[in-house]
Every structure is written in structure tokens, then in C-alpha cells.
Write an enzyme that holds these catalytic residues in place. Structure first.
Site, PDB file in Angstrom:
ATOM      1  N   CYS A 104      45.417 -15.086  32.506  1.00  0.00           N
ATOM      2  CA  CYS A 104      44.442 -15.097  33.323  1.00  0.00           C
ATOM      3  C   CYS A 104      43.769 -13.785  33.651  1.00  0.00           C
ATOM      4  CB  CYS A 104      45.097 -15.525  34.828  1.00  0.00           C
ATOM      5  SG  CYS A 104      43.754 -15.554  36.210  1.00  0.00           S
ATOM      6  N   CYS A 107      44.725 -12.764  37.711  1.00  0.00           N
ATOM      7  CA  CYS A 107      46.028 -12.332  38.371  1.00  0.00           C
ATOM      8  C   CYS A 107      46.977 -11.836  37.232  1.00  0.00           C
ATOM      9  CB  CYS A 107      46.627 -13.491  39.040  1.00  0.00           C
ATOM     10  SG  CYS A 107      47.190 -14.902  37.951  1.00  0.00           S
ATOM     11  N   CYS A 127      46.530 -22.436  22.838  1.00  0.00           N
ATOM     12  CA  CYS A 127      47.706 -23.153  23.053  1.00  0.00           C
ATOM     13  C   CYS A 127      48.337 -22.769  24.602  1.00  0.00           C
ATOM     14  CB  CYS A 127      48.520 -23.026  21.985  1.00  0.00           C
ATOM     15  SG  CYS A 127      50.150 -24.028  21.995  1.00  0.00           S
TER      16      CYS A 127
END
Ligand SMILES: [Zn+2]
Length: 147
Positions: A104, A107, A127
Site C-alpha cells: 500500500c 501505510c 496476486c
């Protein structure tokens, strides 16, 4: 003169591992911040076929649209592209062959690995660990980003 449309890049969210450990269930924490991988075919999101948005289970940043999801047969939720600016990649040499890890962009929570054997139009296969995602069906409000 028209300005070029900028992709909105989320402001990074800095939290210590200890803070995340308190906020997240142990199995989600293990995948997102301790480099664990869930067992294949263990996530209900693998079979999620509704229209909606897959968000980071840690900070709630939207990462994938259901429009980019496809059935890869691997047992992990798979996507051919992330939402613009939502993930960042890093080479991972833990296996013999280098893999590209992605996380991400907000974060830093680990999501999965990206491979070059995906379907058109990108040829990419993201994946993803289902435990690192939450699904928000169309018609339900996206949660506010965690701060
Ligand atoms: Zn996140």
C-alpha cells in the site's frame, strides 16, 4: 490553458509496528506487517464477484476496483491493475528468483507480489493476500482513511 489532471497521491501514514499490532487482528497483522502469506484458497475474497472496491485492510486506502479482478486459479485474489498511485513495488529476493513485492502506497502494508503473466490489457497479475484487503460493495460508503 487546461492543467494536466494529477493523480491524487495519498499522504503517507506513519505508524509504528506496535501501533498496527494493536489495531489489527493477528492474522491481518502477520500478512500486512510481518511478511506472512495466507494459505491459498483461504480467503473469501478470492470468490468475491460483486462490483465494488478492494481497500487496504490497514489504512483503508482503495487499492483495486472489482473491474480489474480476474480468476487466476491460484487461490489468491488477483487483479490486472491497481488504482492509480495506490501501490508501490520493491524487489524481493527471498525466493531464488527475484519477485516484485508490492505494498500500500499510503501505510506500507504488504499486499502481495506482481507477476508478468496476467491477462490483457496490462499483462500484469497482482496476486494479493485477501487478509490484506477489505471489500466494499458498490452502494456502500467507503470508510474514511484511517489516521
Ligand atoms: Zn494501507
Amino acid at each position: 490553458m487546461a492543467k494536466a489532471k494529477m493523480v491524487e497521491v495519498a499522504q503517507p501514514l506513519e505508524k509504528s509496528r506496535a501501533e498496527w499490532k494493536k489495531l489489527l487482528p493477528a492474522d491481518r497483522y502477520a500478512v500486512l506487517f510481518d511478511e506472512s502469506t495466507e494459505r491459498s484458497f483461504s480467503s473469501p475474497l478470492n470468490e468475491e464477484e460483486r462490483a465494488g472496491t478492494f481497500i487496504c485492510a490497514a489504512c483503508f486506502l482503495p487499492l483495486f476496483s472489482s473491474k480489474a479482478k480476474f480468476e487466476s486459479g491460484t487461490g489468491w485474489p488477483s487483479f490486472f491493475q491497481p488504482l492509480p498511485g495506490s501501490v508501490a513495488t520493491r524487489r524481493d529476493f527471498k525466493l531464488l528468483l527475484p519477485r516484485t513485492e508490492y505494498h500500500c502506497a499510503r501505510c506500507g502494508g504488504h499486499q502481495g507480489h506482481v507477476f508478468k503473466d496476467g491477462p490483457p490489457p496490462t499483462g500484469q497479475r497482482y496476486c494479493n493476500n485477501g487478509l490484506a484487503l477489505s471489500f466494499v460493495p458498490d452502494g456502500s460508503a467507503l470508510p474514511a482513511l484511517r489516521t
